[in-house]
Design an enzyme around this catalytic site. Sequence first.
Site, mmCIF file in Angstrom:
data_model
loop_
_atom_site.group_PDB
_atom_site.id
_atom_site.type_symbol
_atom_site.label_atom_id
_atom_site.label_comp_id
_atom_site.label_asym_id
_atom_site.label_seq_id
_atom_site.Cartn_x
_atom_site.Cartn_y
_atom_site.Cartn_z
ATOM 1 N N ARG A 81 19.738 -17.252 45.515
ATOM 2 C CA ARG A 81 20.053 -18.218 44.462
ATOM 3 C C ARG A 81 18.840 -19.025 44.018
ATOM 4 N NH1 ARG A 81 24.340 -17.738 47.959
ATOM 5 N NH2 ARG A 81 26.357 -17.341 46.952
ATOM 6 N N HIS A 106 20.761 -13.527 42.464
ATOM 7 C CA HIS A 106 20.226 -12.153 42.450
ATOM 8 C C HIS A 106 19.686 -11.756 41.081
ATOM 9 C CE1 HIS A 106 21.511 -11.835 46.489
ATOM 10 N NE2 HIS A 106 22.757 -11.451 46.287
ATOM 11 N N HIS A 180 20.253 -5.301 50.115
ATOM 12 C CA HIS A 180 21.576 -5.910 50.236
ATOM 13 C C HIS A 180 22.590 -4.922 50.818
ATOM 14 C CE1 HIS A 180 24.988 -8.537 49.059
ATOM 15 N NE2 HIS A 180 24.064 -9.475 48.932
ATOM 16 N N ASP A 250 26.756 -17.399 55.419
ATOM 17 C CA ASP A 250 26.027 -17.013 54.213
ATOM 18 C C ASP A 250 24.850 -17.961 54.119
ATOM 19 O OD1 ASP A 250 25.194 -15.863 51.874
ATOM 20 O OD2 ASP A 250 26.850 -16.579 50.638
ATOM 21 N N GLU A 314 19.487 -10.044 54.797
ATOM 22 C CA GLU A 314 18.635 -10.085 53.613
ATOM 23 C C GLU A 314 17.334 -10.811 53.945
ATOM 24 O OE1 GLU A 314 21.100 -11.527 50.218
ATOM 25 O OE2 GLU A 314 22.726 -11.335 51.698
#
Length: 347
Positions: A81, A106, A180, A250, A314
């Site tokens: 982000r 992304h 990803h 996350d 990631e």
Amino acid sequence: MKVVVSDFGVTKEGKSVHEYILKNESGMRVSLLDFGAIIKNMEVKDKSGKPVDVVLGYGNLAGYSENAAALGSFIGRNANRIGGAKVTIDGVVYELEKNNGKNNLHSGSDRSHYKLFEAEIVEEEFSSTVTFSRTFPDMEQGFPGNLEMNISYTLTEENEFIIEYRGISDKDTVINPTNHSYFNLNGEGDILNHSLCVDADCFTAISEDLIPTGEILEVDGTPMDFRTAKEVGRDIGEDYLYLKLAGGYDHNYVLNNGAGDVKKIAAITGDKSGITMEIMTDLPGMQVYTANFLTDTKGKEGAVYKKHSGICFETQYFPNACNEKNFKTSIIAAGEEYVSSTVFRFR
């Protein structure tokens, strides 16, 4: 090691897509697409010698053409982000697409995993490599500079799958790619009983819209602590602010990997398969994402992927690193080559 190439359909624009299959002597098999530089399959033998496909994906090009969840995808120019969907470079404010509330995720909806890449194959005795390359034109996705990007995927006889990113732009710009892939080392079901260890003493705090605040917090005494291996789902439902904000994990972990050395920073084991995947990188951060937003996605072999069906690792510069002064910047100078490596090793 030989690379086998086959047809994988035709894009909406009439361009041919190809699948590249790499296989080693121990039976590990990886298939890649020049559409989006996507990792389609990754088969590893489990404790009984049975091959298990450990990544989520689709069985046809149509699935990848509508791949909102970015299964198996290369993400560029920028992963994760960007707060306020804008970045200032050399005094110029570049407005990006607001595709995640008021933020950019992304690089927007015009994503790299919908682009076609050129492919080059290198076959050697103990490894094989497919390099995907593409020039991202100036202002594509809203970023300045013509960016030449190469993504090399290498499979070795040691069951190492190596990703190397190389990028160079003719203007100062953001370069922060990642992969990803959603991993499930059992091949099916959820990943909550997988055992995970992450070598990180800290993580980056986030606001309600999941943008880092700039504060770096210690994992000690929190559900974020994976320094000693534990089940992914053990603490995922805890009444803890940062887990509640993201609906699970996350979060960007601040890795204990020194100054740019490729080092083992995580390991995860499938509880049913016995497959262990070790993760190595030279990057400072890694977003651990437990597929909190994956819902009823129809995948390959008739599978339906749901929340927690996979887990992403990631490796990257920290989210919003192009704007946050407390983080190592993801803005790379014109003519300076961006290079990074991430390794997934199976045993």
